[in-house]
Scaffold this motif. Structure first.
Motif, PDB file in Angstrom:
ATOM      1  N   GLU A 197      33.760  81.805  59.726  1.00  0.00           N
ATOM      2  CA  GLU A 197      34.286  80.894  60.741  1.00  0.00           C
ATOM      3  C   GLU A 197      33.542  79.575  60.618  1.00  0.00           C
ATOM      4  O   GLU A 197      32.321  79.550  60.504  1.00  0.00           O
ATOM      5  CB  GLU A 197      34.065  81.500  62.128  1.00  0.00           C
ATOM      6  CG  GLU A 197      34.494  80.627  63.264  1.00  0.00           C
ATOM      7  CD  GLU A 197      34.099  81.201  64.624  1.00  0.00           C
ATOM      8  OE1 GLU A 197      34.126  80.431  65.597  1.00  0.00           O
ATOM      9  OE2 GLU A 197      33.748  82.385  64.700  1.00  0.00           O
ATOM     10  N   ILE A 198      34.280  78.469  60.631  1.00  0.00           N
ATOM     11  CA  ILE A 198      33.692  77.133  60.575  1.00  0.00           C
ATOM     12  C   ILE A 198      33.780  76.534  61.969  1.00  0.00           C
ATOM     13  O   ILE A 198      34.859  76.467  62.560  1.00  0.00           O
ATOM     14  CB  ILE A 198      34.454  76.221  59.585  1.00  0.00           C
ATOM     15  CG1 ILE A 198      34.485  76.831  58.191  1.00  0.00           C
ATOM     16  CG2 ILE A 198      33.863  74.821  59.575  1.00  0.00           C
ATOM     17  CD1 ILE A 198      33.183  76.842  57.468  1.00  0.00           C
ATOM     18  N   HIS A 204      30.440  81.672  48.889  1.00  0.00           N
ATOM     19  CA  HIS A 204      31.570  82.009  48.025  1.00  0.00           C
ATOM     20  C   HIS A 204      32.271  80.682  47.740  1.00  0.00           C
ATOM     21  O   HIS A 204      32.922  80.117  48.631  1.00  0.00           O
ATOM     22  CB  HIS A 204      32.492  82.982  48.761  1.00  0.00           C
ATOM     23  CG  HIS A 204      33.606  83.527  47.929  1.00  0.00           C
ATOM     24  ND1 HIS A 204      34.666  82.763  47.518  1.00  0.00           N
ATOM     25  CD2 HIS A 204      33.812  84.773  47.439  1.00  0.00           C
ATOM     26  CE1 HIS A 204      35.501  83.505  46.826  1.00  0.00           C
ATOM     27  NE2 HIS A 204      34.993  84.729  46.746  1.00  0.00           N
ATOM     28  N   ALA A 205      32.120  80.168  46.531  1.00  0.00           N
ATOM     29  CA  ALA A 205      32.583  78.816  46.192  1.00  0.00           C
ATOM     30  C   ALA A 205      34.032  78.565  46.597  1.00  0.00           C
ATOM     31  O   ALA A 205      34.345  77.533  47.194  1.00  0.00           O
ATOM     32  CB  ALA A 205      32.387  78.553  44.704  1.00  0.00           C
ATOM     33  N   ALA A 257      35.099  75.955  49.522  1.00  0.00           N
ATOM     34  CA  ALA A 257      35.937  74.814  49.146  1.00  0.00           C
ATOM     35  C   ALA A 257      37.195  74.763  49.998  1.00  0.00           C
ATOM     36  O   ALA A 257      37.605  73.687  50.456  1.00  0.00           O
ATOM     37  CB  ALA A 257      36.284  74.883  47.667  1.00  0.00           C
ATOM     38  N   GLU A 258      37.814  75.921  50.244  1.00  0.00           N
ATOM     39  CA  GLU A 258      39.007  75.975  51.092  1.00  0.00           C
ATOM     40  C   GLU A 258      38.687  75.518  52.518  1.00  0.00           C
ATOM     41  O   GLU A 258      39.545  74.980  53.207  1.00  0.00           O
ATOM     42  CB  GLU A 258      39.583  77.384  51.106  1.00  0.00           C
ATOM     43  CG  GLU A 258      40.244  77.775  49.795  1.00  0.00           C
ATOM     44  CD  GLU A 258      40.574  79.262  49.700  1.00  0.00           C
ATOM     45  OE1 GLU A 258      40.210  80.038  50.617  1.00  0.00           O
ATOM     46  OE2 GLU A 258      41.185  79.659  48.686  1.00  0.00           O
ATOM     47  N   ALA A 259      37.437  75.710  52.947  1.00  0.00           N
ATOM     48  CA  ALA A 259      37.023  75.307  54.292  1.00  0.00           C
ATOM     49  C   ALA A 259      36.574  73.844  54.347  1.00  0.00           C
ATOM     50  O   ALA A 259      36.248  73.337  55.411  1.00  0.00           O
ATOM     51  CB  ALA A 259      35.889  76.208  54.778  1.00  0.00           C
ATOM     52  N   GLY A 260      36.545  73.176  53.176  1.00  0.00           N
ATOM     53  CA  GLY A 260      36.179  71.766  53.154  1.00  0.00           C
ATOM     54  C   GLY A 260      34.807  71.469  52.584  1.00  0.00           C
ATOM     55  O   GLY A 260      34.371  70.318  52.580  1.00  0.00           O
ATOM     56  N   ILE A 261      34.100  72.482  52.111  1.00  0.00           N
ATOM     57  CA  ILE A 261      32.786  72.280  51.496  1.00  0.00           C
ATOM     58  C   ILE A 261      32.942  72.541  50.004  1.00  0.00           C
ATOM     59  O   ILE A 261      32.678  73.623  49.507  1.00  0.00           O
ATOM     60  CB  ILE A 261      31.719  73.211  52.119  1.00  0.00           C
ATOM     61  CG1 ILE A 261      31.640  72.993  53.626  1.00  0.00           C
ATOM     62  CG2 ILE A 261      30.355  72.978  51.467  1.00  0.00           C
ATOM     63  CD1 ILE A 261      30.779  74.002  54.354  1.00  0.00           C
ATOM     64  N   ALA A 262      33.403  71.512  49.312  1.00  0.00           N
ATOM     65  CA  ALA A 262      33.653  71.637  47.873  1.00  0.00           C
ATOM     66  C   ALA A 262      32.440  71.119  47.107  1.00  0.00           C
ATOM     67  O   ALA A 262      32.557  70.266  46.242  1.00  0.00           O
ATOM     68  CB  ALA A 262      34.917  70.871  47.496  1.00  0.00           C
ATOM     69  N   ALA A 263      31.288  71.611  47.438  1.00  0.00           N
ATOM     70  CA  ALA A 263      30.031  71.154  46.848  1.00  0.00           C
ATOM     71  C   ALA A 263      29.679  71.984  45.624  1.00  0.00           C
ATOM     72  O   ALA A 263      30.016  73.161  45.534  1.00  0.00           O
ATOM     73  CB  ALA A 263      28.924  71.271  47.883  1.00  0.00           C
TER      74      ALA A 263
END
Length: 182
Positions: A2-3, A31-32, A36-42
């Motif tokens: 959950e974000i 989990h990359a 990334a799907e949650a907005g953390i594409a680091a």
């Protein structure tokens, strides 16, 4: 997972899904694809792990070049984690958010580049683990003064006590004098 948003844009609390039974628990801490799907594409390039006793305050740190995004969590004990927006172009420039991260609540904090970060240890002992998006570059590291009156950070330091600080953290700069991001 959950974000949860915070009062600062782009700074998020991440609550991983916990699977538990009589043996203990399991959770994915990163989990990359899901992040990334949650907005953390680091892309993370370095993992850091620190241990500190009660009353230690670390920070507020940032790198003015080679700025680091950080995915922070407490793996032992509990901390009060603080993030300050140092992006001059941001409507929340100079504002902060703070929250408890603990081994018990399993929460993580996403701190994007452009923010100063620090924490105060609440438990007798705490270990903090964080992933970073760029390598440590001591020549670009800066320290924002943890108790700058302009920031008005409500650190949960018991009345009559002083935090234990490194010399570097004692010498931090006030926001008005600090190197900031555009």
């Amino acid at each position: 997972m959950e974000i949860q948003p915070t009062a600062l844009p782009d700074v998020w609390i991440i609550v991983p899904q916990l699977f538990g039974d009589h043996r203990g628990f399991f959770m994915e801490t990163y989990h990359a694809k899901r992040y990334a799907e949650a907005g953390i594409a680091a892309t993370f390039v370095q993992d850091n792990h620190s241990g500190s006793r009660r009353g230690i305050l670390r920070g507020l740190h940032y790198q003015i070049r080679h700025a680091q995004g950080k995915l922070v969590r407490a793996v032992v004990g509990s901390i009060f984690d603080v993030v300050v927006d140092l992006r001059r172009s941001s409507p929340t420039f100079g504002r902060w958010v703070g929250m408890e991260l603990s081994a018990e609540n399993h929460r993580q904090l996403w701190v994007p580049p452009g923010f100063a970060h620090g924490f105060y240890v609440l438990s007798d002992w705490a270990e903090v683990f964080y992933k970073a998006t760029d390598f440590y570059a001591p020549e670009w590291e800066r320290t924002l003064l943890w108790n700058d009156p302009a920031l008005q950070i409500a650190w949960p330091i018991p009345t009559g006590e002083d935090p234990v600080l490194s010399e570097k953290d004692r010498q931090g700069k006030r926001l008005q004098d600090a190197d900031c991001f555009e």
